[in-house]
Design an enzyme around this catalytic site. Structure first.
Site, mmCIF file in Angstrom:
data_model
loop_
_atom_site.group_PDB
_atom_site.id
_atom_site.type_symbol
_atom_site.label_atom_id
_atom_site.label_comp_id
_atom_site.label_asym_id
_atom_site.label_seq_id
_atom_site.Cartn_x
_atom_site.Cartn_y
_atom_site.Cartn_z
ATOM 1 N N ASN A 49 22.937 -73.472 18.697
ATOM 2 C CA ASN A 49 22.081 -74.277 17.823
ATOM 3 C C ASN A 49 22.769 -74.513 16.485
ATOM 4 O OD1 ASN A 49 21.568 -71.482 17.343
ATOM 5 N ND2 ASN A 49 19.559 -71.905 16.483
ATOM 6 N N ASN A 52 20.353 -77.644 9.854
ATOM 7 C CA ASN A 52 20.788 -78.168 8.553
ATOM 8 C C ASN A 52 19.618 -78.101 7.589
ATOM 9 O OD1 ASN A 52 19.433 -80.892 8.427
ATOM 10 N ND2 ASN A 52 20.533 -81.067 10.371
ATOM 11 N N ALA A 53 19.887 -78.437 6.330
ATOM 12 C CA ALA A 53 18.887 -78.228 5.280
ATOM 13 C C ALA A 53 17.621 -79.055 5.487
ATOM 14 C CB ALA A 53 19.507 -78.532 3.914
ATOM 15 N N CYS A 60 19.280 -78.005 19.146
ATOM 16 C CA CYS A 60 19.182 -76.793 19.961
ATOM 17 C C CYS A 60 20.485 -76.531 20.720
ATOM 18 C CB CYS A 60 18.053 -76.924 20.980
ATOM 19 S SG CYS A 60 16.405 -76.816 20.276
ATOM 20 N N GLU A 62 20.867 -75.795 23.898
ATOM 21 C CA GLU A 62 20.894 -76.494 25.191
ATOM 22 C C GLU A 62 21.336 -77.944 24.989
ATOM 23 O OE1 GLU A 62 18.463 -74.753 23.818
ATOM 24 O OE2 GLU A 62 17.065 -73.945 25.289
ATOM 25 N N CYS A 96 14.069 -79.825 24.987
ATOM 26 C CA CYS A 96 15.212 -79.385 25.815
ATOM 27 C C CYS A 96 14.833 -79.365 27.290
ATOM 28 C CB CYS A 96 15.718 -78.025 25.358
ATOM 29 S SG CYS A 96 16.676 -78.158 23.832
HETATM 30 N N1 THU Z 1 16.297 -73.202 19.561
HETATM 31 C C1 THU Z 1 17.275 -73.465 20.496
HETATM 32 O O1 THU Z 1 18.438 -73.688 20.147
HETATM 33 N N2 THU Z 1 16.909 -73.472 21.787
HETATM 34 C C2 THU Z 1 15.671 -73.146 22.265
HETATM 35 O O2 THU Z 1 15.474 -73.144 23.478
HETATM 36 C C3 THU Z 1 14.597 -72.810 21.337
HETATM 37 C C4 THU Z 1 14.923 -72.932 19.893
HETATM 38 C C5 THU Z 1 16.682 -73.168 18.145
HETATM 39 C C6 THU Z 1 16.165 -74.272 17.299
HETATM 40 C C7 THU Z 1 16.236 -73.637 15.924
HETATM 41 O O3 THU Z 1 17.560 -73.780 15.420
HETATM 42 C C8 THU Z 1 15.983 -72.171 16.171
HETATM 43 O O4 THU Z 1 16.217 -71.972 17.562
HETATM 44 C C9 THU Z 1 14.564 -71.715 15.824
HETATM 45 O O5 THU Z 1 13.625 -72.520 16.412
#
Ligand code: THU
Length: 139
Positions: A49, A52-53, A60, A62, A96
């Protein structure tokens, strides 16, 4: 709730997902996520993941792996491993799930592991996103 059978994720995908999680850029949520998928052609492609600000604009893990897969020239994968923080299963978010749906068959496997590499959940694509909308719906 139905009880799921947990089948251990493949070691090579576990290692790739954990290594990707180490690269996560998540200074805002501090929730580090890694994902690694195996393409139909046998490549292992990972993502992390990237936040950014402007919080809602983060990407994500995935989604990063899927983008890299498409860039590599492939559009189909059979299995994906996702790892978040600790022992709580990091199940893919709604967006995702739809992205995974686009590039998998209904029997593809989604493994959720903990950060020690233990498999917490094993799901088919159909279990992850039942009654999904996909390319066939547009025909
Ligand atoms: N996030 C993912 O990268 N994949 C997921 O399946 C769930 C959430 C990330 C998004 C964000 O950067 C952090 O987890 C918190 O939500």
């Amino acid at each position: 709730m139905t009880s799921q059978t947990v089948t251990d994720a493949p070691r090579d995908l576990i290692d790739a997902a954990l290594a990707a999680r180490d690269k996560a850029y998540a200074p805002y949520s501090k929730f580090y996520v890694g994902a690694a998928l195996r393409t139909e052609g046998g490549q292992i492609i990972a993502g992390c993941n990237v936040e950014n600000a402007a919080y809602p604009e983060g990407v994500c893990a995935e989604a990063g792996a899927i983008s890299a897969m498409v860039l590599s020239g492939e559009t189909k994968f059979d299995e994906i491993v996702v790892v978040g923080l600790g022992d709580v299963a990091c199940t893919p978010c709604g967006g995702c799930r739809q992205k995974i749906r686009e590039f998998t068959g209904s029997d593809a496997t989604i493994y959720i592991i903990n950060d020690a590499g233990k498999t917490l959940l094993t799901l088919t694509r159909e279990e992850l996103i039942p009654h999904s909308f996909g390319p066939e719906n547009l025909k």
